[in-house]
Design a protein around this motif. Structure first.
Motif, PDB file in Angstrom:
ATOM      1  N   LEU A 176      -1.873 -68.397  -7.386  1.00  0.00           N
ATOM      2  CA  LEU A 176      -1.409 -69.663  -7.195  1.00  0.00           C
ATOM      3  C   LEU A 176      -0.290 -70.124  -6.190  1.00  0.00           C
ATOM      4  O   LEU A 176      -0.304 -71.146  -5.650  1.00  0.00           O
ATOM      5  N   LEU A 177       0.891 -69.309  -5.971  1.00  0.00           N
ATOM      6  CA  LEU A 177       1.776 -69.741  -4.947  1.00  0.00           C
ATOM      7  C   LEU A 177       1.065 -69.618  -3.613  1.00  0.00           C
ATOM      8  O   LEU A 177       1.457 -70.504  -2.528  1.00  0.00           O
ATOM      9  N   ASP A 178       0.239 -68.799  -3.280  1.00  0.00           N
ATOM     10  CA  ASP A 178      -0.511 -68.826  -2.106  1.00  0.00           C
ATOM     11  C   ASP A 178      -1.147 -70.039  -1.829  1.00  0.00           C
ATOM     12  O   ASP A 178      -1.419 -70.664  -0.630  1.00  0.00           O
ATOM     13  N   ASP A 179      -1.425 -70.818  -3.097  1.00  0.00           N
ATOM     14  CA  ASP A 179      -2.316 -72.023  -2.685  1.00  0.00           C
ATOM     15  C   ASP A 179      -1.434 -73.420  -2.817  1.00  0.00           C
ATOM     16  O   ASP A 179      -1.889 -74.630  -2.797  1.00  0.00           O
ATOM     17  N   LEU A 180      -0.156 -72.860  -3.022  1.00  0.00           N
ATOM     18  CA  LEU A 180       0.841 -74.341  -3.162  1.00  0.00           C
ATOM     19  C   LEU A 180       0.881 -75.494  -2.208  1.00  0.00           C
ATOM     20  O   LEU A 180       0.602 -76.682  -2.725  1.00  0.00           O
ATOM     21  N   ASP A 181       0.694 -75.177  -1.255  1.00  0.00           N
ATOM     22  CA  ASP A 181       0.588 -76.095  -0.223  1.00  0.00           C
ATOM     23  C   ASP A 181      -0.689 -77.017  -0.113  1.00  0.00           C
ATOM     24  O   ASP A 181      -0.704 -78.053   0.153  1.00  0.00           O
ATOM     25  N   GLY A 182      -1.650 -76.229  -0.306  1.00  0.00           N
ATOM     26  CA  GLY A 182      -2.894 -77.038  -0.302  1.00  0.00           C
ATOM     27  C   GLY A 182      -3.645 -77.465  -1.487  1.00  0.00           C
ATOM     28  O   GLY A 182      -4.568 -78.234  -1.496  1.00  0.00           O
ATOM     29  N   ASP A 183      -2.909 -77.169  -2.394  1.00  0.00           N
ATOM     30  CA  ASP A 183      -3.581 -77.513  -3.929  1.00  0.00           C
ATOM     31  C   ASP A 183      -2.335 -77.683  -4.863  1.00  0.00           C
ATOM     32  O   ASP A 183      -2.347 -77.084  -5.983  1.00  0.00           O
ATOM     33  N   THR A 184      -1.367 -78.408  -4.345  1.00  0.00           N
ATOM     34  CA  THR A 184      -0.253 -78.609  -5.119  1.00  0.00           C
ATOM     35  C   THR A 184      -0.289 -79.214  -6.709  1.00  0.00           C
ATOM     36  O   THR A 184       0.176 -78.560  -7.349  1.00  0.00           O
ATOM     37  N   ARG A 185      -1.198 -80.016  -6.697  1.00  0.00           N
ATOM     38  CA  ARG A 185      -1.287 -80.738  -8.105  1.00  0.00           C
ATOM     39  C   ARG A 185      -1.661 -79.684  -9.210  1.00  0.00           C
ATOM     40  O   ARG A 185      -1.134 -79.432 -10.083  1.00  0.00           O
ATOM     41  N   ASN A 186      -2.634 -78.724  -8.557  1.00  0.00           N
ATOM     42  CA  ASN A 186      -3.086 -77.816  -9.472  1.00  0.00           C
ATOM     43  C   ASN A 186      -2.168 -76.665  -9.859  1.00  0.00           C
ATOM     44  O   ASN A 186      -2.032 -76.289 -11.025  1.00  0.00           O
ATOM     45  N   VAL A 187      -1.664 -76.465  -8.812  1.00  0.00           N
ATOM     46  CA  VAL A 187      -0.611 -75.224  -8.969  1.00  0.00           C
ATOM     47  C   VAL A 187       0.430 -75.607  -9.837  1.00  0.00           C
ATOM     48  O   VAL A 187       0.801 -74.942 -10.649  1.00  0.00           O
ATOM     49  N   VAL A 188       1.169 -76.869  -9.645  1.00  0.00           N
ATOM     50  CA  VAL A 188       2.146 -77.171 -10.573  1.00  0.00           C
ATOM     51  C   VAL A 188       1.803 -77.487 -11.798  1.00  0.00           C
ATOM     52  O   VAL A 188       2.475 -76.872 -12.743  1.00  0.00           O
ATOM     53  N   LEU A 189       0.810 -78.016 -12.088  1.00  0.00           N
ATOM     54  CA  LEU A 189       0.146 -78.081 -13.558  1.00  0.00           C
ATOM     55  C   LEU A 189      -0.129 -76.623 -14.193  1.00  0.00           C
ATOM     56  O   LEU A 189       0.003 -76.395 -15.397  1.00  0.00           O
ATOM     57  N   THR A 190      -0.576 -75.981 -13.384  1.00  0.00           N
ATOM     58  CA  THR A 190      -1.053 -74.491 -14.114  1.00  0.00           C
ATOM     59  C   THR A 190       0.141 -73.788 -14.238  1.00  0.00           C
ATOM     60  O   THR A 190       0.378 -72.877 -15.283  1.00  0.00           O
ATOM     61  N   LEU A 191       1.201 -73.710 -13.522  1.00  0.00           N
ATOM     62  CA  LEU A 191       2.693 -73.157 -13.801  1.00  0.00           C
ATOM     63  C   LEU A 191       3.135 -73.560 -15.039  1.00  0.00           C
ATOM     64  O   LEU A 191       3.726 -73.073 -15.836  1.00  0.00           O
ATOM     65  N   ALA A 192       3.222 -75.031 -15.239  1.00  0.00           N
ATOM     66  CA  ALA A 192       3.467 -75.619 -16.395  1.00  0.00           C
ATOM     67  C   ALA A 192       2.959 -75.180 -17.871  1.00  0.00           C
ATOM     68  O   ALA A 192       3.595 -74.741 -18.678  1.00  0.00           O
ATOM     69  N   ARG A 193       1.528 -74.811 -17.332  1.00  0.00           N
ATOM     70  CA  ARG A 193       0.727 -74.373 -18.639  1.00  0.00           C
ATOM     71  C   ARG A 193       1.118 -72.944 -18.923  1.00  0.00           C
ATOM     72  O   ARG A 193       1.310 -72.397 -20.065  1.00  0.00           O
ATOM     73  N   VAL A 194       1.086 -71.939 -17.986  1.00  0.00           N
ATOM     74  CA  VAL A 194       1.708 -70.571 -18.083  1.00  0.00           C
ATOM     75  C   VAL A 194       2.983 -70.571 -18.766  1.00  0.00           C
ATOM     76  O   VAL A 194       3.256 -69.977 -19.659  1.00  0.00           O
ATOM     77  N   TRP A 195       3.942 -71.638 -18.438  1.00  0.00           N
ATOM     78  CA  TRP A 195       5.321 -71.536 -19.176  1.00  0.00           C
ATOM     79  C   TRP A 195       5.044 -71.976 -20.491  1.00  0.00           C
ATOM     80  O   TRP A 195       5.630 -71.170 -21.438  1.00  0.00           O
ATOM     81  N   SER A 196       4.307 -72.926 -20.880  1.00  0.00           N
ATOM     82  CA  SER A 196       4.264 -73.441 -22.408  1.00  0.00           C
ATOM     83  C   SER A 196       3.580 -72.149 -22.984  1.00  0.00           C
ATOM     84  O   SER A 196       3.738 -72.066 -24.265  1.00  0.00           O
ATOM     85  N   THR A 197       2.554 -71.528 -22.373  1.00  0.00           N
ATOM     86  CA  THR A 197       1.613 -70.558 -23.019  1.00  0.00           C
ATOM     87  C   THR A 197       2.620 -69.337 -23.403  1.00  0.00           C
ATOM     88  O   THR A 197       2.599 -69.013 -24.730  1.00  0.00           O
ATOM     89  N   LEU A 198       3.318 -68.928 -22.393  1.00  0.00           N
ATOM     90  CA  LEU A 198       4.537 -67.809 -22.803  1.00  0.00           C
ATOM     91  C   LEU A 198       5.178 -68.099 -23.786  1.00  0.00           C
ATOM     92  O   LEU A 198       5.629 -67.409 -24.613  1.00  0.00           O
ATOM     93  N   ALA A 199       5.647 -69.520 -23.853  1.00  0.00           N
ATOM     94  CA  ALA A 199       6.521 -69.846 -25.005  1.00  0.00           C
ATOM     95  C   ALA A 199       6.185 -70.140 -26.396  1.00  0.00           C
ATOM     96  O   ALA A 199       6.861 -69.808 -27.236  1.00  0.00           O
ATOM     97  N   THR A 200       4.705 -70.420 -26.465  1.00  0.00           N
ATOM     98  CA  THR A 200       4.396 -70.906 -27.851  1.00  0.00           C
ATOM     99  C   THR A 200       3.016 -70.156 -28.096  1.00  0.00           C
ATOM    100  O   THR A 200       2.829 -70.084 -29.271  1.00  0.00           O
ATOM    101  N   GLY A 201       2.406 -69.421 -27.099  1.00  0.00           N
ATOM    102  CA  GLY A 201       1.285 -68.642 -27.685  1.00  0.00           C
ATOM    103  C   GLY A 201      -0.100 -69.693 -27.722  1.00  0.00           C
ATOM    104  O   GLY A 201      -0.921 -69.108 -28.043  1.00  0.00           O
ATOM    105  N   GLU A 202       0.264 -71.043 -27.324  1.00  0.00           N
ATOM    106  CA  GLU A 202      -0.689 -71.806 -27.446  1.00  0.00           C
ATOM    107  C   GLU A 202      -1.086 -72.212 -25.958  1.00  0.00           C
ATOM    108  O   GLU A 202      -0.503 -72.322 -25.070  1.00  0.00           O
ATOM    109  N   ILE A 203      -2.645 -72.253 -25.637  1.00  0.00           N
ATOM    110  CA  ILE A 203      -3.052 -72.742 -24.514  1.00  0.00           C
ATOM    111  C   ILE A 203      -3.162 -74.136 -24.419  1.00  0.00           C
ATOM    112  O   ILE A 203      -4.153 -74.720 -25.059  1.00  0.00           O
ATOM    113  N   ARG A 204      -2.670 -74.997 -23.789  1.00  0.00           N
ATOM    114  CA  ARG A 204      -2.830 -76.305 -23.679  1.00  0.00           C
ATOM    115  C   ARG A 204      -3.653 -77.030 -22.550  1.00  0.00           C
ATOM    116  O   ARG A 204      -3.675 -76.167 -21.698  1.00  0.00           O
ATOM    117  N   SER A 205      -3.891 -78.208 -22.515  1.00  0.00           N
ATOM    118  CA  SER A 205      -4.609 -78.844 -21.453  1.00  0.00           C
ATOM    119  C   SER A 205      -3.604 -79.082 -20.636  1.00  0.00           C
ATOM    120  O   SER A 205      -2.180 -78.915 -20.904  1.00  0.00           O
TER     121      SER A 205
END
Length: 267
Positions: A176-205
């Motif tokens: 993901l970090l390798d793609d940050l400059d070219g795919d910023t939207r997706n990388v930022v949102l996916t990292l938010a999802r990783v954070w929420s998944t680790l914190a809650t055990g639930e995979i969100r949209s």
């Protein structure tokens, strides 16, 4: 009916047609080897957004031979992406014995993604490879319970232990970090999802994960994620505008989210 509602219905109909085409292709290529085909991703996590892929997991009784790999790839190249006026398709085939009983990391038998189109066109069909992401896909398939063909997923797949969900979530971060400059939207949102998944055990949209993260970020780190969420909900695949001010803040936002992910992963 408003123009927006009419466009939404038209898009939903087009996605349904595409999903049926994927189901027919899988049935034709795999035949009796197919155990079941299952939707996951945005389709089961709150609905397809303007830039959502159509995500399908296929469970097979045996590995694809070379002619079937070629036939499946050729069919997906004709179904997937803006070249044919359709959504991108991400289709994964896994042999059932690779994930039941569950083990980590599992091996995926075949992965098609539109971002790999050029590689497939020049190098041919994908081959089996270790695929930690299958932990996430299987968790979404079981939660979504949306078979396209075959029995309910709980009769086909074992649940993924929480520890392996964490391992799979963090395994993709370097890419993901390798793609940050070219795919910023997706990388930022996916990292938010990783954070929420680790914190809650639930995979969100992605947008729901952004909402969760926005409520927990300090104010100075919210604008980047808020903008990524807005782009995701309103813009198509190629529409991504950030501006100089937000672009300058992306890296500090990502560093803050990574710090939260690392803290949870260590725990």
């Amino acid at each position: 009916m408003t123009a927006a509602r009419a466009a939404g219905r038209s898009a939903d109909s087009a996605a349904a047609d595409q999903i049926r085409a994927i189901g027919r292709l899988v049935g034709e290529v795999l035949g009796s080897a197919a155990v079941g085909s299952y939707l996951h991703g945005s389709a089961v996590l709150g609905g397809l957004r303007p830039a959502s892929d159509v995500d399908v997991l296929v469970v097979s009784r045996r590995s694809l031979d070379d002619p079937r790999r070629r036939a499946l790839l050729d069919g997906l190249l004709a179904i997937s992406g803006s070249r044919v006026g359709a959504r991108p398709v991400e289709l994964t085939v896994v042999v059932q014995s690779e994930v039941r009983p569950w083990r980590f990391p599992p091996t995926g038998d075949f992965l098609y993604g539109e971002w790999l189109r050029a590689e497939f066109e020049s190098g041919g069909p994908p081959r089996p490879e270790p695929m930690p992401d299958l932990a996430l896909l299987i968790t979404m398939v079981l939660a979504g319970d949306r078979p396209l063909a075959g029995p309910p997923p709980a009769r086909v797949l074992d649940p993924v232990p929480p520890a392996d969900l964490v391992r799979a979530s963090v395994a993709g971060i370097p890419g993901l970090l390798d793609d940050l400059d070219g795919d910023t939207r997706n990388v930022v949102l996916t990292l938010a999802r990783v954070w929420s998944t680790l914190a809650t055990g639930e995979i969100r949209s992605k947008d729901a994960a952004a909402d969760w993260a926005l409520a927990r970020l300090p104010p100075e780190h919210r604008p980047v994620l808020r903008h990524a969420r807005e782009l995701y909900l309103t813009c198509g695949y190629a529409d991504e505008s950030w501006g100089a001010e937000l672009t300058a803040r992306v890296r500090s936002h990502v560093d803050r989210v990574l710090a939260e992910i690392e803290r949870l992963a260590r725990r």
